[in-house]
Write an enzyme that holds these catalytic residues in place. Structure first.
Site, PDB file in Angstrom:
ATOM      1  CG  ASP A   1      -1.811   1.184   1.273  1.00 17.36           C
ATOM      2  OD1 ASP A   1      -1.369   2.316   0.991  1.00 17.36           O
ATOM      3  OD2 ASP A   1      -3.002   0.983   1.556  1.00 17.36           O
ATOM      4  CG  HIS A   2       1.475   4.348  -3.161  1.00 18.76           C
ATOM      5  ND1 HIS A   2       0.176   4.075  -3.515  1.00 18.76           N
ATOM      6  CD2 HIS A   2       1.658   5.674  -3.370  1.00 18.76           C
ATOM      7  CE1 HIS A   2      -0.393   5.196  -3.925  1.00 18.76           C
ATOM      8  NE2 HIS A   2       0.472   6.177  -3.844  1.00 18.76           N
TER       9      HIS A   2
ATOM     10  CG  HIS B   1      -4.045   4.636  -0.575  1.00 18.47           C
ATOM     11  ND1 HIS B   1      -3.195   3.562  -0.647  1.00 18.47           N
ATOM     12  CD2 HIS B   1      -4.274   5.009  -1.863  1.00 18.47           C
ATOM     13  CE1 HIS B   1      -2.924   3.308  -1.920  1.00 18.47           C
ATOM     14  NE2 HIS B   1      -3.581   4.158  -2.677  1.00 18.47           N
TER      15      HIS B   1
ATOM     16  CB  THR C   1      -0.066  22.589  16.852  1.00 23.22           C
ATOM     17  OG1 THR C   1       0.927  21.603  16.793  1.00 23.22           O
ATOM     18  CG2 THR C   1      -1.069  22.209  17.892  1.00 23.22           C
TER      19      THR C   1
HETATM   20  C1  BG6 Z   1      -3.530   4.881  -6.220  1.00 20.97           C
HETATM   21  C2  BG6 Z   1      -4.914   5.009  -6.816  1.00 20.97           C
HETATM   22  O1  BG6 Z   1      -3.474   3.784  -5.351  1.00 20.97           O
HETATM   23  O2  BG6 Z   1      -3.224   6.065  -5.497  1.00 20.97           O
HETATM   24  C3  BG6 Z   1      -5.006   6.219  -7.707  1.00 20.97           C
HETATM   25  O3  BG6 Z   1      -5.196   3.846  -7.583  1.00 20.97           O
HETATM   26  C4  BG6 Z   1      -4.543   7.460  -6.958  1.00 20.97           C
HETATM   27  O4  BG6 Z   1      -6.323   6.389  -8.190  1.00 20.97           O
HETATM   28  C5  BG6 Z   1      -3.189   7.227  -6.315  1.00 20.97           C
HETATM   29  O5  BG6 Z   1      -4.448   8.510  -7.907  1.00 20.97           O
HETATM   30  C6  BG6 Z   1      -2.770   8.393  -5.437  1.00 20.97           C
HETATM   31  O6  BG6 Z   1      -1.433   8.242  -5.067  1.00 20.97           O
HETATM   32  P1  BG6 Z   1      -0.548   9.505  -4.701  1.00 20.97           P
HETATM   33  O7  BG6 Z   1       0.730   8.928  -4.198  1.00 20.97           O
HETATM   34  O8  BG6 Z   1      -0.378  10.300  -5.967  1.00 20.97           O
HETATM   35  O9  BG6 Z   1      -1.290  10.263  -3.679  1.00 20.97           O
END
Ligand code: BG6
Length: 304
Positions: free
Chosen positions: A42-43, A105, A244
């Site tokens: 999950d990036h 996310h 804050t």
């Molecule tokens: C991805 C989604 O996981 O995350 C995309 O599939 C989205 O739809 C993207 O645009 C957003 O990633 P970031 O890193 O640009 O916020």
């Protein structure tokens, strides 16, 4: 014979469409690999400020005593993008914003904000705590959900003119949501009754991802309701920051309270530091064999 190497497999979403298809995929993967060989990416877990949540919470004495239902009125998690699907509608339409962003996310960020302190920073200790948060969330009620789909702006320029349904890769008449807001509750001793609001959408007014904790009013007000509530904001992107919102005496002769900020904007404080891309960190973690910033199977089950 000595050890000759290792296998690690990285899997990225979509992991199925629902619990059944996700379980099917997970069962298949576990017939081939053990859990410690599977890296579900999950990036968002590779982003600087998302990783910072644990340090902020568990390495500072000042926050820990306040981090609960007695002091926090609400937690708002926001994800906004200024562009639409732009030709990616084929993929997106099958999933929608809830599966694309919210259940992964945003839920990961929510877990890091809400979880108890893990026994250590070992991957499984951290992930055990995240699973406990997910287990404590009752089903989201429909009256606490708003869904929407963006339309074109006739006065806009370029892509802004086009609505979701104008994307040629989107099936005609699709009702897939591109915006979702939901309020959920965590039924445990720390958070009972505190709304966690998740809002996410495409083609909105700006790019922003942040976590905002709003504190309760100061009891026994002596400033004739001039004070605003404190807020702690963790801005994930763009322009990483922790700040804050707090009341301070208006500088000078006056004695009235005024809202100001304690501001740790990374671009000012850490001018020469290059923050790596989320995937750079996560792929390095895979090489190093660290699963702390990856999703465990159980987290999946409770997210569906
Ligand atoms: C991805 C989604 O996981 O995350 C995309 O599939 C989205 O739809 C993207 O645009 C957003 O990633 P970031 O890193 O640009 O916020």
């Amino acid at each position: 014979m000595g050890k000759i190497g290792w296998n690690r497999v990285i899997v990225e979403k979509p992991f199925g469409k629902d619990l059944e298809s996700s379980n099917k995929l997970s069962n298949h993967l576990s017939s081939l690999f053990s859990e410690d060989q599977i890296y579900r990416i999950d990036h968002y877990l590779g982003k600087e400020m998302v990783q910072n949540l644990m340090v902020l919470r568990f390495a500072n004495r000042i926050f820990a005593p306040l981090w609960n239902r007695d002091n926090i009125a609400s937690v708002v998690l926001t994800f906004k993008e200024p562009f639409g699907t732009e030709g990616r509608g084929g993929y997106f339409d099958e999933f929608g914003i809830i599966r694309d962003v919210m259940q992964n996310h945003m839920m990961q960020m929510l877990c890091l904000v809400a979880m108890e302190k893990p026994a250590s920073t070992d991957s499984d200790d951290v992930r055990d705590e995240k699973v406990k948060v997910l287990k404590s969330i009752p089903e989201i009620q429909m009256e606490n959900v708003v869904l929407g789909q963006y339309t074109g702006d006739p006065n806009g320029h370029g892509e802004a003119k086009k609505g979701y349904l104008d994307d040629p890769t989107v099936p005609r008449g699709s009702v897939t949501p591109t915006y979702a807001a939901a309020v959920l509750y965590i039924q445990n001793e720390r958070w009972d009754g505190v709304p966690f609001v998740m809002r996410c959408g495409k083609a909105l007014n700006e790019r922003k991802a942040e976590v905002r904790l709003q504190f309760r009013d100061v009891p026994g007000d002596i400033f004739q309701s001039q004070c605003k509530r404190n807020e702690l904001v963790i801005r994930v992107q763009p322009n990483e920051a922790i700040y804050t919102k707090m009341m301070t005496k208006k500088p000078g002769m006056s004695f009235s309270p005024e809202e100001s900020e304690l501001d740790l904007t990374y671009g000012h404080r850490y001018k020469d530091v290059k923050l790596p891309d989320a995937y750079e960190r996560l792929i390095l973690d895979v090489f190093c064999g660290s699963q702390m910033h990856f999703v465990r199977r159980l987290e999946f089950i409770f997210c569906h």
